[in-house]
Write a protein that holds these residues in place. Structure first.
Motif, mmCIF file in Angstrom:
data_model
loop_
_atom_site.group_PDB
_atom_site.id
_atom_site.type_symbol
_atom_site.label_atom_id
_atom_site.label_comp_id
_atom_site.label_asym_id
_atom_site.label_seq_id
_atom_site.Cartn_x
_atom_site.Cartn_y
_atom_site.Cartn_z
ATOM 1 N N CYS A 101 33.895 42.918 36.320
ATOM 2 C CA CYS A 101 33.431 41.696 35.175
ATOM 3 C C CYS A 101 33.915 40.231 35.570
ATOM 4 O O CYS A 101 33.723 39.155 34.879
ATOM 5 C CB CYS A 101 34.615 41.943 33.960
ATOM 6 S SG CYS A 101 33.551 42.466 32.537
ATOM 7 N N ARG A 102 34.444 40.055 36.891
ATOM 8 C CA ARG A 102 34.490 38.901 37.351
ATOM 9 C C ARG A 102 33.325 37.886 37.399
ATOM 10 O O ARG A 102 33.450 36.679 37.530
ATOM 11 C CB ARG A 102 35.130 38.776 38.705
ATOM 12 C CG ARG A 102 34.294 38.938 39.950
ATOM 13 C CD ARG A 102 35.214 38.821 41.265
ATOM 14 N NE ARG A 102 36.079 39.853 41.689
ATOM 15 C CZ ARG A 102 35.754 41.051 42.049
ATOM 16 N NH1 ARG A 102 34.468 41.330 42.364
ATOM 17 N NH2 ARG A 102 36.760 42.022 42.160
ATOM 18 N N LEU A 109 31.931 36.975 35.183
ATOM 19 C CA LEU A 109 31.845 35.882 34.022
ATOM 20 C C LEU A 109 32.738 34.674 34.060
ATOM 21 O O LEU A 109 32.505 33.756 33.582
ATOM 22 C CB LEU A 109 32.298 36.753 32.820
ATOM 23 C CG LEU A 109 31.707 37.753 32.253
ATOM 24 C CD1 LEU A 109 32.551 38.635 31.076
ATOM 25 C CD2 LEU A 109 30.233 37.178 31.572
ATOM 26 N N GLN A 110 33.306 34.806 35.507
ATOM 27 C CA GLN A 110 34.171 33.726 35.702
ATOM 28 C C GLN A 110 33.593 32.507 36.307
ATOM 29 O O GLN A 110 32.283 32.536 36.781
ATOM 30 C CB GLN A 110 35.295 34.303 36.460
ATOM 31 C CG GLN A 110 36.269 35.245 35.986
ATOM 32 C CD GLN A 110 37.296 35.865 36.956
ATOM 33 O OE1 GLN A 110 37.434 35.140 38.171
ATOM 34 N NE2 GLN A 110 37.904 36.905 36.526
ATOM 35 N N LEU A 144 46.647 45.263 37.034
ATOM 36 C CA LEU A 144 45.975 46.349 37.501
ATOM 37 C C LEU A 144 46.615 47.067 38.417
ATOM 38 O O LEU A 144 46.426 48.165 38.544
ATOM 39 C CB LEU A 144 44.557 45.944 38.045
ATOM 40 C CG LEU A 144 43.656 45.172 37.060
ATOM 41 C CD1 LEU A 144 42.034 44.755 37.759
ATOM 42 C CD2 LEU A 144 42.807 46.456 35.883
ATOM 43 N N LEU A 175 41.123 37.941 26.615
ATOM 44 C CA LEU A 175 40.739 39.296 27.140
ATOM 45 C C LEU A 175 42.171 40.184 27.340
ATOM 46 O O LEU A 175 43.255 39.773 27.568
ATOM 47 C CB LEU A 175 40.376 39.280 28.606
ATOM 48 C CG LEU A 175 40.417 40.589 29.340
ATOM 49 C CD1 LEU A 175 39.320 41.521 28.933
ATOM 50 C CD2 LEU A 175 40.051 39.975 30.879
ATOM 51 N N GLY A 196 38.911 46.827 28.375
ATOM 52 C CA GLY A 196 39.130 45.556 28.398
ATOM 53 C C GLY A 196 38.592 45.236 26.951
ATOM 54 O O GLY A 196 37.423 45.619 26.430
HETATM 55 C C1 LIG Z 1 38.213 46.509 31.614
HETATM 56 C C2 LIG Z 1 38.229 45.297 32.315
HETATM 57 C C3 LIG Z 1 37.679 44.427 31.743
HETATM 58 C C4 LIG Z 1 37.755 42.821 32.290
HETATM 59 N N1 LIG Z 1 36.894 42.023 31.513
HETATM 60 C C5 LIG Z 1 36.846 40.851 32.213
HETATM 61 C C6 LIG Z 1 35.956 39.675 31.426
HETATM 62 O O1 LIG Z 1 35.592 39.676 30.157
HETATM 63 N N2 LIG Z 1 36.222 38.549 32.022
HETATM 64 C C7 LIG Z 1 36.792 38.189 33.141
HETATM 65 O O2 LIG Z 1 36.666 37.230 33.626
HETATM 66 N N3 LIG Z 1 37.400 39.318 33.774
HETATM 67 C C8 LIG Z 1 37.473 40.585 33.332
HETATM 68 N N4 LIG Z 1 38.136 41.481 34.158
HETATM 69 C C9 LIG Z 1 38.802 41.084 35.061
HETATM 70 C C10 LIG Z 1 38.042 41.155 36.287
HETATM 71 O O3 LIG Z 1 37.202 42.115 36.168
HETATM 72 C C11 LIG Z 1 38.934 41.468 37.753
HETATM 73 O O4 LIG Z 1 39.709 42.362 37.612
HETATM 74 C C12 LIG Z 1 39.856 40.111 37.923
HETATM 75 O O5 LIG Z 1 38.924 39.066 38.332
HETATM 76 C C13 LIG Z 1 40.913 40.178 38.940
HETATM 77 O O6 LIG Z 1 40.445 40.650 40.201
HETATM 78 P P1 LIG Z 1 39.650 40.165 41.325
HETATM 79 O O7 LIG Z 1 40.778 39.431 42.050
HETATM 80 O O8 LIG Z 1 39.029 41.341 42.438
HETATM 81 O O9 LIG Z 1 38.787 39.211 40.984
HETATM 82 C C14 LIG Z 1 38.317 42.635 33.260
HETATM 83 C C15 LIG Z 1 38.756 43.551 34.173
HETATM 84 C C16 LIG Z 1 38.994 44.880 33.508
HETATM 85 C C17 LIG Z 1 39.716 45.909 34.310
#
Ligand SMILES: Cc1cc2nc3c(=O)[nH]c(=O)nc-3n(C[C@H](O)[C@H](O)[C@H](O)COP(=O)(O)O)c2cc1C
Length: 788
Positions: A179-180, A182-183, A199, A223, A240
């Motif tokens: 989901c990242r 979206l960032q 997590l 979120l 999420g």
């Molecule tokens: C179920 C779930 C839904 C998520 N939904 C979003 C979301 O809508 N928007 C977002 O920016 N990150 C969302 N995340 C977080 C990212 O997927 C990610 O976990 C976060 O960026 C931290 O991990 P990274 O360091 O690998 O990016 C979600 C994570 C999970 C587990």
């Protein structure tokens, strides 16, 4: 069983596979790259009621519940791309019902897809419940996503419709992704770190993230993520829940702002209230003090009212006396009771009463707050007194007129003094003689109009000056001395002089009176301009002198004339007598000689008479000055000619030994410059004839007389030079005086009037004459006349 192939045509391996195919309890099928059924086992018929022939022209996707089509499609595509995802969907039974199936796909290099499905064994109730949950998930307005924690990078394996709507991405685009995506670069890293920690530690959290939709627009995502555990307790998935709080954020921001503004207003208000409070407190304290001070000042005012040296009374708004102080009662000659409730105007002179009433009405209407004037009041005994009246309006706390205070000062004495002063002043102002009032230190305190006029100053200017500025005789040190004399003698009379603004000096006769008034010393100065007087005096003196001179002249004239006449008369007498007695015996020559003597004597007497008459005519203005344009050169030449042939002149020469020059010398005339000039011809003749005759008369035999006419631009200069007797030095200063003759002329005939006539005639022309002479050398006469 192969959908369109007989088992007899199969290879041994295919047969073996088919056997497994048929033995399987799962739904097994082979799909072409387009998703169409190529082969399926009998479980399809057992579990879903479909015969292989019935599905020959169908695709696997055609039997998927439409709601699950996208995810099913994605799963199929993913497997073609060698990505394998398990898929759960609802699959259609031949009877039209849908059954939940779990699928696994695998693609072969030749493009076929092997699919194995397992019908969920859930109870119908559970199925219904699952369906319900699914519908609920799909119906919710929050985005819901499920991430698989067993897969690397925690891909999304489910997202609901709301998520699609919030993000703009379809399920197919989202599934299998973290989901990242979206960032944005400026998503809060702290919030992201928080998710990471959750997590890692398997806990729930709620964060607010800045995310980006598919169309690039930004939204705020609240979120919440929470772990899903297996029956054994290990975390298998994370759920999420995404809420679009962009609007809320906006509202919150606005709210925040308005909260801040409100807080600010509250703060300002609080501060204002605090200040107000403080002020009120101060005011309270002040009021208490003021009350105390008021009581004190009331007492003081009362004392002032009672003990004041001026009359004070309180009037109501109709002008009635409410109370009066003792001085007021005394002034008007009434008791306090007699004055109370009387109208104040009752005591005012009827001429002033109406004006007084009008002004008072204005005061009572609060149109004016105070007025003062001088007016006449009447006492109980009928006598009048002059008063300076001041009336002030007093208002109540509400600002409404309440009453008035009248203060009366008896100014009778001052008014009387003032009118006396005015009288004196108007007397002084109108006086024809200049009057000054001067202080001991010389300051001018008063001047009348005559003084200002005679000195050319304005009165206001003079009042800024000191006495020495207008009287140069009285410089400060002299003034101090003079002041001492004034004090000693009380009054002085002297002649002095004043200096006007234009620095003209005028003679004055001063009368100064010392004054001591109210302890101050002054001098009152009257100055009489005696210019006229002095002029008249001088004129009289001059007239007297002239008369004396005239008398003198007259006696000298008579003496001289008598003397001058005696010689020719004697000559005439003796010659006439000789001729009478002895003429008949004398030879002709002798007779002629005596006749000529008589003629010469007569000529002399005639000349004398002529000169006297000419002089008298010039002096009395009877010879008018009439300049005309003449040619001087021609005029002089003609005159020379005339003189040369003047027989009378020739004959006037005596023939005795005393006179050594029996022959007239010649005249040499020269000229230079433009000879035209505007000159009185008659007078010029007198001038030149006289000068030339003199030169000829006193020149030695043969010595010529030089006569030069130099005509310059503005002047004509006549120079007559002889080499004759010359004038003795002692005589030179008097040579132009009447009847004066050089002491060396001997018996040469002459009246002593010629040069006087010359001088006067030259003066009439505004010209000049100069005689340069030396005895034995000669005389040069230079007459300069303006040419016009
Ligand atoms: C179920 C779930 C839904 C998520 N939904 C979003 C979301 O809508 N928007 C977002 O920016 N990150 C969302 N995340 C977080 C990212 O997927 C990610 O976990 C976060 O960026 C931290 O991990 P990274 O360091 O690998 O990016 C979600 C994570 C999970 C587990």
């Amino acid at each position: 069983m192969h959908v369109n192939q007989q088992s007899s045509a199969l290879s041994p391996l295919e047969l073996k596979v088919q056997t497994f195919f048929e033995l399987s309890e799962d739904l097994c099928c082979i799909l072409g790259s387009d998703g169409a059924f190529k082969a399926l086992n009998s479980v399809w018929t057992d579990c879903l009621g479909w015969q292989p022939e019935e599905l020959r022209s169908q695709t696997w996707l055609a039997l998927v519940d439409p709601q699950d089509t996208p995810s099913s499609q994605t799963a199929l595509k993913s497997c073609i791309n060698q990505k394998r995802y398990p898929l759960q969907n609802r699959y259609r039974h031949k009877d039209g019902t849908y059954h939940r199936c779990q699928w696994r796909f695998s693609a072969t290099p030749d493009g076929d897809i092997y699919a194995i499905g397992k019908l969920a064994t859930a109870s119908p109730a559970l199925e219904t419940q699952v369906k319900l949950y699914h519908q609920a998930l799909e119906a919710t307005t929050c985005g819901i996503t499920i991430a698989d924690l067993h897969k690397p990078d925690y891909p999304i394996i489910y997202c609901n419709r709301a998520f699609e709507q919030i993000t703009g991405y379809s399920q197919a685009e989202v599934l299998g992704q973290n989901c990242r995506f979206l960032q944005t670069p400026d998503t809060d890293p702290v919030a992201v770190e928080q998710i990471r920690i959750c997590l890692r530690e398997g806990i729930s959290c709620k964060v607010i993230l800045k995310n980006q939709r598919k169309d690039g627009s930004i939204f705020w995502n609240e979120l919440s993520i929470s772990p899903v555990r297996s029956p054994q307790g290990s975390i298998t998935h994370y759920i999420g829940v995404q809420t679009d709080i962009t609007h809320r954020q906006l509202v919150e921001a606005t709210l925040q702002k308005s909260n801040e503004a409100l807080a600010m207003r509250v703060e300002t208000r609080t501060t204002a209230l605090r200040k107000l409070n403080q002020r009120l407190l101060t005011e309270l304290v002040g009021r208490k003090r003021a009350e105390a001070a008021l009581q004190e000042s009331e007492a003081r005012l009362r004392a002032i009212f009672e003990r004041a040296t001026i009359g004070i009374c309180r009037l109501d708004l109709r002008g009635q006396i409410l109370e009066s102080n003792p001085v007021m009662q005394q002034m008007l000659g009434y008791s306090e009771e007699a004055l109370q409730f009387r109208e104040f105007t009752d005591f005012v002179h009827p001429d002033d009463a109406r004006t007084e009433r009008t002004i008072y009405e204005d005061l009572a209407d609060a149109e004016i707050e105070r007025y003062e004037r001088e007016l006449q009041l009447f006492r109980s005994d009928g006598k009048g007194l002059w008063a300076h009246l001041t009336v002030s309006l007093v208002k109540d706390d509400g600002g409404e007129p309440s009453f008035a205070i009248a203060m009366i000062k008896d100014i009778t004495e001052r008014r009387t003094a003032e009118s006396a002063l005015r009288l004196t002043r108007s007397m002084l102002d109108g006086a024809a003689v200049a009057a000054f009032l001067v202080s001991a230190d010389g300051r001018i305190l008063y001047v009348n109009e005559t003084a200002a006029l005679s000195l050319g100053y304005r009165r206001s200017e003079l009042l800024r000056l000191r006495i020495h500025d207008i009287a140069p005789d009285f410089q400060p040190e002299v003034w101090a001395e003079h002041w001492g004399m004034l004090k000693e003698f009380g009054s002085l009379c002297l002649d002095s002089q004043h200096q006007t603004k234009e620095e003209k000096i005028i003679p004055v006769e001063l009368t100064e009176n010392y004054l001591l008034f109210q302890g101050q010393e002054y001098v009152c100065i009257f100055a009489l301009d005696i210019t006229e007087h002095q002029r008249a005096e001088a004129e009289a003196r001059r007239a007297l002198l002239r008369e004396q001179e005239l008398n003198d002249l007259r006696s000298r004239f008579i003496t001289t004339i008598s003397h001058q006449y005696r010689a020719p008369l004697t000559a005439i007498h003796s010659s006439a007598e000789g001729l009478g007695q002895y003429g008949h015996q004398w030879p002709v020559e002798k007779r002629e000689l005596h006749v000529r003597r008589i003629q010469v004597a007569v000529n002399q007497m005639t000349q004398l008479l002529d000169d006297v008459l000419t002089l008298g005519a010039i002096e009395s203005g009877k010879i008018p000055f009439q300049p005309i344009l003449i040619n001087l050169g021609e005029f002089c030449q003609q005159l020379c000619e005339e003189l040369k042939g003047d027989r009378e002149l020739q004959r006037s020469q005596p023939e005795n030994e005393a006179y050594p020059y029996p022959v007239l010398p010649p005249i040499r005339f020269t000229q230079a410059g433009d000879p035209t000039a505007v000159i009185d011809r008659h007078l010029l003749r007198h001038i030149l004839a006289n000068l030339l005759t003199n030169a000829l008369k006193y020149s030695p035999l043969g010595e010529e007389v030089h006569f030069h006419l130099a005509c310059e631009e503005e002047f004509a200069i006549f120079t007559i030079q002889d080499s004759g007797l010359g004038i003795p030095e002692a005589d030179q200063p008097h040579i132009f005086e009447l009847f004066h003759r050089g002491s060396n002329v001997g018996s040469l005939p002459g009246t002593g009037l010629g040069l006087s006539i010359v001088k006067k005639a030259i003066e009439l022309h505004s010209g000049e004459i100069e005689l340069i002479s030396q005895v034995g050398v000669g005389t040069t006469a230079i007459a300069t006349l303006p040419k016009c």
